[in-house]
Scaffold this active site. Sequence first.
Site, mmCIF file in Angstrom:
data_model
loop_
_atom_site.group_PDB
_atom_site.id
_atom_site.type_symbol
_atom_site.label_atom_id
_atom_site.label_comp_id
_atom_site.label_asym_id
_atom_site.label_seq_id
_atom_site.Cartn_x
_atom_site.Cartn_y
_atom_site.Cartn_z
ATOM 1 N N CYS A 69 0.823 -1.216 0.000
ATOM 2 C CA CYS A 69 0.000 0.000 0.000
ATOM 3 C C CYS A 69 0.856 1.266 0.000
ATOM 4 C CB CYS A 69 -0.924 0.009 1.220
ATOM 5 S SG CYS A 69 -2.201 -1.259 1.140
ATOM 6 N N CYS A 100 1.093 10.320 7.370
ATOM 7 C CA CYS A 100 2.311 9.759 7.983
ATOM 8 C C CYS A 100 2.247 9.856 9.500
ATOM 9 C CB CYS A 100 3.541 10.486 7.451
ATOM 10 S SG CYS A 100 3.812 10.290 5.674
#
Length: 306
Positions: free
Chosen positions: A35, A106
Amino acid sequence: MWEYSDKVREHFFNPRNSGPLEEANGIGDVGSIQCGDALRLMLKVNPETEVIEDAHFQTFGCGSAIASSSALTEMIKGKTLDEALKVSNQDIADFLDGLPPEKMHCSVMGREALQAAVANYRGEEWSDDHEEGALICKCFAIDAVMIEDVVKANNLHTVEEVTFYTKAGGGCAACHEGIEEILAKVKAERAGPGEVSPPLVQIEPAPKAAAAPVAPAPTAPIKLTSVQRIKKIEEVLESVRPMLLRDHGDVELVEVQGKHIYVSLKGACSGCMMEAATLGGIQQKMIETLGELVQVLPVSYMPTEA
């Protein structure tokens, strides 16, 4: 490209606590290389006080993923597990003096890795609350529960913001309707049962004017042939090759299988601790050049024929 703070650059070029951690007694794994992002967070916890004495990370992802992981390990060392669990993804971004909106996912990944590592230490089975049938974004395997949690925690209002924070919707866009439904649900919950949406204002149509000339519809982007696509991929590799050669490394295209581009890093780049960052940078250039979502993976991840 995006604007990065000095702190993000510092933690990217000089990551803290990178690599395996001996005597780790709490390990959290989130994401997947398939991914595009993967993170392992390792904790060394004092069993008597539950204080995190040390924390290390290993990540496969872009510069923001490395910086966010590095920052997280610095933030949680010296805290108890309960104190560490209070660290939010926004706290991680603030520690770095901000992240580009497109890279907020993130920091979300770091928060989830921390939750997984703490659960692992406590002997609990951690999951992302994925429910069968609730998968919203198939491109990045993001479920409805995660999207709803992130929307609530970060006060998100648009599909674009959800994509920045979770990557959901950043691929084929087939899940945008599902994301909009979740946003509408959260908005209704925020409004509360006693509040009523303002009535729609009926606007009288303007008097008919002479028909204006219709602008021609924009032409669809020309689809690349297989040969043209490979040439574009080679052009990207050629553009980054001088930088790698300066560091006594190189990169070679091995195979292209649909959205997966397999490369081999040579010389000093092979096995380098910044290998993930190098691949992440190449991947970003590939996406911009090809105009499609692709993944640049090391040749070791190429499937072998049975």
